[in-house]
Design a protein around this motif. Structure first.
Motif, short mmCIF file in Angstrom:
data_model
loop_
_atom_site.label_atom_id
_atom_site.label_comp_id
_atom_site.label_asym_id
_atom_site.label_seq_id
_atom_site.Cartn_x
_atom_site.Cartn_y
_atom_site.Cartn_z
N UNK A 198 -66.50 0.08 37.39
CA UNK A 198 -66.57 1.70 36.24
C UNK A 198 -65.30 1.84 35.63
N UNK A 199 -65.74 2.27 34.90
CA UNK A 199 -64.24 2.60 34.32
C UNK A 199 -64.81 3.56 33.20
N UNK A 200 -63.93 4.20 32.87
CA UNK A 200 -64.38 6.15 31.76
C UNK A 200 -63.30 5.95 30.73
N UNK A 201 -63.84 6.46 29.29
CA UNK A 201 -62.97 6.43 28.30
C UNK A 201 -62.36 8.26 28.47
N UNK A 202 -60.82 7.83 28.85
CA UNK A 202 -60.13 9.44 29.52
C UNK A 202 -58.31 9.41 28.70
N UNK A 203 -58.14 10.27 28.72
CA UNK A 203 -56.76 10.71 28.24
C UNK A 203 -56.03 11.29 29.59
N UNK A 204 -54.90 10.48 29.83
CA UNK A 204 -54.25 11.84 30.33
C UNK A 204 -52.86 12.59 29.58
N UNK A 205 -53.01 13.92 30.44
CA UNK A 205 -51.96 15.09 30.05
C UNK A 205 -51.18 15.19 30.75
N UNK A 206 -49.95 14.84 30.09
CA UNK A 206 -49.02 14.72 31.81
C UNK A 206 -47.97 16.83 30.93
N UNK A 207 -47.98 18.00 30.52
CA UNK A 207 -48.17 19.57 29.74
C UNK A 207 -46.64 19.84 30.06
N UNK A 208 -45.81 18.89 30.84
CA UNK A 208 -44.48 19.72 32.11
C UNK A 208 -44.12 18.67 32.87
N UNK A 209 -43.10 18.36 32.03
CA UNK A 209 -41.70 17.66 33.45
C UNK A 209 -40.94 18.38 34.13
N UNK A 210 -40.36 19.74 34.14
CA UNK A 210 -39.92 20.24 34.47
C UNK A 210 -40.83 20.16 35.71
N UNK A 211 -39.50 20.43 37.01
CA UNK A 211 -40.37 21.00 38.89
C UNK A 211 -39.40 21.42 39.37
N UNK A 212 -40.14 22.86 40.44
CA UNK A 212 -39.48 23.08 41.49
C UNK A 212 -38.89 22.24 42.92
N UNK A 213 -39.98 21.51 42.81
CA UNK A 213 -39.49 20.35 44.02
C UNK A 213 -38.90 18.59 43.42
#
Length: 354
Positions: free
Chosen positions: A46-61
Motif C-alpha cells: 500500500x501507498x498513498x499520494x500525500x503531501x507532508x507540510x511542516x508549518x514551523x520549526x520554532x520549538x520550545x522543546x
C-alpha cells in the motif's frame, strides 16, 4: 514448543519470546513475518499520494535527536502563514494528493488559533482532502501552553476538520530513555492516553517508534507491547511505523548505528508482536527506499507515499526533501515483485497498479 512453532501456531509472544525472535537468523525470522504478511495482504503493498507540510520549526522543546527545530544546528527559524499553508495544500490537491500530513514544532509564539485555524482553512478550501495532523506531543504542548485539557484540544481538532492523527512523538516509551533523549516532551503514559481518547471519539491514528539510537532491543519490545495493549482496548491504530534514527545535525551522541539486518529484524519482530495492528509501514524516508523495498519481505505491507516534500527527517540527513514521483514509486514496488495499491488515509483501496 520453540518460538518458531509458537509463531506459526498464531500464539501471542511476550517480551522474552520477542527477544528470542531477534536471535533467530535473518532469513528464518523474515520468513515468519512474511507468512503473516501474506496471510493478510498477499503481495499487495500500500501507498498513498500525500503531501507532508511542516508549518514551523520554532520549538520550545529541545529533543537531542532533533535536527529540524530552529537551534544552533538549524539557525533558520520560520513560521508559515495560514494562507501559505492553504496554498501548499491546494497545489498538492491539484497534483493528485488525497492527504495532507501536517506536523509542526512546538511553537509558543504562533498561537492556538494558528494551529487550529490552518485545519479549518484547509477544509474550507478542500472539503474532500484528508487532514492527518497534530501528534500527541503537539496536543500535549498546546494543552499545557493554553491551559486546556487534552479532551478540549481533541474536540477542537475534530471541530476544525482533522480526520486522523499521525503517530509521531512516541519515540521510545521507556521512561529512562525518554528522559535522556526528549526530556520535557509528552510522557509515554500521556502519549498513550491522548491516542486512547482520540480512538474513543471514533477516530483512527498511527503509532511510531524511533529506534537505532541509545535504546536496547528490550526497550523496543516494551514499546510494542504497550501499543498492543492499547490496541486490544480501542482498535484505533491503523498502522505501526518503526522510524530509523537519522544521525546528522543533532545532539544525540550515538556511536553504533543499526545495520540493515537490525532494521529488517525490527520490522519482522514488529509484524509478529503487533498481531492486532493491521498495517506495518516501512517508512522509506528514514529506512531509505532500498531497505524499505526489502522490508516488504520482512512483514511490511505499506511504504507511506509520494510525500512531495518533507523537512523534519531531511534535516537530519534523510533523502526525502523533495519526495518521490508517483511513476517511480509504482515502478519500484512492481520491480521488487509486489503489487502497488494506492490507498486512502484509512486504507480503503483506490487503485491496484497491475
Amino acid at each position: 514448543m520453540d518460538i518458531v512453532e509458537k509463531v506459526r501456531n498464531g500464539e501471542r509472544v511476550g517480551l522474552e519470546e520477542a527477544l528470542e525472535l531477534y536471535e533467530l537468523d535473518l532469513f528464518t525470522l523474515g520468513a515468519l513475518a512474511d507468512e503473516k504478511r501474506k496471510k493478510m495482504y498477499g503481495k499487495k503493498t500500500y501507498f498513498n499520494i500525500n503531501r507532508h507540510i511542516n508549518p514551523t520549526n520554532i520549538c520550545k522543546d529541545i529533543c537531542k535527536f532533533c535536527a529540524y527545530s530552529a537551534s544552533r544546528k538549524n539557525p533558520n527559524p520560520y513560521t508559515l502563514t495560514v494562507d501559505e499553508i492553504v496554498e501548499i495544500a491546494k497545489k498538492s490537491w491539484q497534483s493528485g494528493a488525497k492527504e495532507v500530513h501536517v506536523v509542526s514544532a512546538h511553537n509558543p509564539e504562533a498561537g492556538l488559533e494558528w494551529y487550529l485555524g490552518m485545519f479549518k482553512a484547509i477544509k474550507e478550501a478542500l472539503p474532500q482532502i484528508h487532514i492527518k495532523a497534530l501528534t500527541a506531543a503537539e496536543i500535549n504542548f498546546l494543552a499545557q501552553e493554553y491551559g486546556l485539557s487534552h479532551d478540549e484540544i481533541l474536540d477542537r481538532m475534530v471541530e476544525n476538520g482533522v480526520d486522523s492523527m499521525p503517530g509521531g512523538g512516541a519515540e521510545i516509551f521507556d521512561e529512562k530513555v525518554r528522559e535522556y533523549i526528549c526530556k520535557g516532551k509528552v510522557s509515554s503514559a500521556g502519549w498513550l492516553e491522548i491516542h486512547r481518547k482520540w480512538h474513543e471519539r471514533g477516530k483512527k491514528s498511527n503509532a511510531t517508534m524511533l529506534f537505532g539510537h541509545v535504546e536496547k532491543r528490550e526497550h523496543r519490545i516494551d514499546h510494542m507491547l504497550r501499543l498492543r495493549s492499547l490496541q486490544d482496548e480501542t482498535g484505533g491504530f491503523n498502522c505501526f511505523i518503526p522510524l530509523v534514527y537519522q544521525r546528522e545535525n543533532n545532539y544525540l551522541k550515538v556511536e553504533e548505528f543499526p545495520t540493515g539486518q537490525e532494521v529488517l529484524k525490527t520490522m519482522a519482530v514488529s509484524r509478529i508482536v503487533l498481531d492486532n495492528i493491521p498495517h506495518l509501514k516501512a517508512y522509506w524516508v528514514t529506512a531509505t527506499i532500498n531497505l524499505a523495498l526489502i522490508a516488504q519481505e520482512y512483514g511490511a505491507d505499506d511504504l507511506d507515499g509520494t510525500i512531495e516534500r518533507e523537512s523534519i527527517q531531511a534535516a537530519a540527513g534523510a533523502k526525502s526533501a523533495h519526495g518521490m514521483a508517483l511513476d517511480e514509486f509504482v515502478h519500484l514496488i512492481k520491480d521488487s515483485g509486489f503489487t502497488p495499491v494506492e490507498r486512502d488515509s484509512l486504507y480503503n483501496e483506490l487503485k491496484v497498479w497491475r
